[in-house]
Design a protein around this motif. Structure first.
Motif, PDB file in Angstrom:
ATOM      1  N   CYS A  58      27.338  24.174  29.814  1.00 11.51           N
ATOM      2  CA  CYS A  58      27.719  23.130  28.859  1.00 11.51           C
ATOM      3  C   CYS A  58      29.080  23.477  28.272  1.00 11.51           C
ATOM      4  N   HIS A  59      30.108  22.761  28.705  1.00  8.94           N
ATOM      5  CA  HIS A  59      31.467  22.974  28.226  1.00  8.94           C
ATOM      6  C   HIS A  59      31.904  21.737  27.447  1.00  8.94           C
ATOM      7  N   PRO A  60      31.750  21.733  26.126  1.00  9.53           N
ATOM      8  CA  PRO A  60      32.015  20.531  25.317  1.00  9.53           C
ATOM      9  C   PRO A  60      33.501  20.321  25.050  1.00  9.53           C
ATOM     10  N   VAL A  61      34.207  19.897  26.071  1.00  7.55           N
ATOM     11  CA  VAL A  61      35.656  19.686  25.991  1.00  7.55           C
ATOM     12  C   VAL A  61      35.945  18.197  26.051  1.00  7.55           C
ATOM     13  N   TRP A  87      20.197  23.447  19.540  1.00 14.38           N
ATOM     14  CA  TRP A  87      21.215  22.702  20.286  1.00 14.38           C
ATOM     15  C   TRP A  87      21.664  21.460  19.521  1.00 14.38           C
ATOM     16  N   LEU A  88      20.747  20.816  18.822  1.00 15.67           N
ATOM     17  CA  LEU A  88      21.144  19.671  17.995  1.00 15.67           C
ATOM     18  C   LEU A  88      22.125  20.112  16.912  1.00 15.67           C
ATOM     19  N   GLY A  89      21.895  21.293  16.344  1.00 17.19           N
ATOM     20  CA  GLY A  89      22.828  21.808  15.344  1.00 17.19           C
ATOM     21  C   GLY A  89      24.206  22.061  15.928  1.00 17.19           C
ATOM     22  N   GLN A  90      24.243  22.609  17.122  1.00 18.03           N
ATOM     23  CA  GLN A  90      25.534  22.820  17.787  1.00 18.03           C
ATOM     24  C   GLN A  90      26.256  21.495  18.021  1.00 18.03           C
ATOM     25  N   TRP A  91      25.507  20.499  18.484  1.00 16.93           N
ATOM     26  CA  TRP A  91      26.135  19.212  18.772  1.00 16.93           C
ATOM     27  C   TRP A  91      26.559  18.483  17.507  1.00 16.93           C
ATOM     28  N   LYS A 109      29.907  19.902  16.712  1.00 14.99           N
ATOM     29  CA  LYS A 109      30.952  19.443  17.629  1.00 14.99           C
ATOM     30  C   LYS A 109      31.281  17.968  17.374  1.00 14.99           C
ATOM     31  N   LEU A 110      30.268  17.149  17.173  1.00 12.21           N
ATOM     32  CA  LEU A 110      30.518  15.732  16.909  1.00 12.21           C
ATOM     33  C   LEU A 110      31.280  15.551  15.603  1.00 12.21           C
ATOM     34  N   SER A 111      30.939  16.331  14.606  1.00 16.36           N
ATOM     35  CA  SER A 111      31.662  16.271  13.333  1.00 16.36           C
ATOM     36  C   SER A 111      33.133  16.624  13.538  1.00 16.36           C
ATOM     37  N   GLN A 112      33.377  17.642  14.364  1.00 18.63           N
ATOM     38  CA  GLN A 112      34.763  18.025  14.673  1.00 18.63           C
ATOM     39  C   GLN A 112      35.488  16.891  15.380  1.00 18.63           C
TER      40      GLN A 112
END
Length: 287
Positions: free
Chosen positions: A198-201, A223-227, A230-233
């Motif tokens: 999973c490369h969230p680029v 994983w929801l916390g990670q996303w 990232k979505l907030s960013q």
């Protein structure tokens, strides 16, 4: 600040008397679905040519702010290597032509390439991107591990997408591979879903996330916390993500999407929640 949340389908037997009442005709479920979610993956265009009249019926069934993400035909993507290039081009242009009347309600259209398309297919993949004629976003999903090597191939891939303003589809199948397949839905998911890093680029303005959740809902919290972070960013950077939430059987996918949206809201005070699920069957019956 907008996140488009959606599923891989707009109807499921388990969603009856929840997202829509039993009495609602099947043909009208997409309209009710669109009152809750703002996008959907449409996989039927991958398998077959969908009649233009049917596409128009779907288009007219949803509100103006809804976004369809259609998958390109398998004759363009999954049979890319085996078919003559001229035939691939012909099918790609025909598909784009079929989407032209729908542009006002199009999200990122998906080119989804199988694992057999390795780094040797990169130039061809980018050539297909160069042919994109619509004003709406385009996205690319790859499944060969060469595109996740964090070195030359992945850099070329990401640079090529960025230069063309094409979005990378980020597949996150970590949850369904986090345990042994102890139930039928996990067995099926682990057979069918790609196990890729999973490369969230984000390579363009409309990043696409495909999250495959575990049927044991609490297991998804990490994983929801990670996303959510990232979505907030991405929201702070002015991007407009599309998030397609699956689960191994898709029954709980709407719940996972709502949980994710709540986590984003808690991290981003200026963000207004996008997703509100019906609270009870009684409420659904009153719609």
């Amino acid at each position: 600040m907008t996140i488009h949340y959606g599923m891989a389908q707009w109807q499921h037997p388990a969603w009856v008397n929840w997202l829509y009442p039993t009495s609602l005709p099947t043909a009208e479920r997409i309209g009710r679905y669109s009152q809750v979610f703002s996008t959907v993956e449409v996989g039927s265009t991958f398998y077959t040519k969908v009649d233009d009249a049917q596409l128009l019926r779907w288009y007219e069934s949803v509100a103006g702010d809804f976004r369809f993400s259609f998958k390109a035909p398998q004759t363009v993507t999954h049979r890319l290597i085996e078919r003559p290039w001229c035939d691939v081009q012909q099918d790609w242009f025909a598909f784009m032509l079929s989407l032209q009347p729908l542009q006002a309600k199009l999200g990122p259209t998906m080119l989804q390439f199988p694992a057999i398309c390795d780094e040797r297919a990169l130039d061809t993949i980018l050539a297909l991107c160069d042919m994109w004629t619509l004003s709406t976003p385009l996205s690319v999903e790859v499944r060969n591990l060469a595109y996740f090597d964090k070195s030359q191939t992945e850099r070329r891939f990401l640079t090529g997408l960025s230069e063309r303003n094409v979005n990378r589809v980020v597949m996150d199948s970590r949850p369904v591979f986090s345990t042994e397949a102890y139930c039928e839905s996990l067995v099926d998911a682990q057979k069918k879903k790609p196990r890729v890093p999973c490369h969230p680029v984000a390579t363009a303005n409309h990043p696409v996330v495909r999250f495959i959740g575990h049927p044991d809902l609490p297991r998804n919290e990490f994983w929801l916390g990670q996303w959510a972070a990232k979505l907030s960013q991405w929201l702070s950077e002015g991007l407009t993500p599309s998030v397609f939430v699956h689960s191994s059987d898709n029954i709980a996918a709407p719940t996972l999407a709502a949980q994710l949206d709540e986590k984003v809201r808690s991290l981003t005070p200026s963000y207004q929640k996008s997703l509100a699920l019906p609270q009870s069957q009684e409420q659904v019956s009153l719609w």
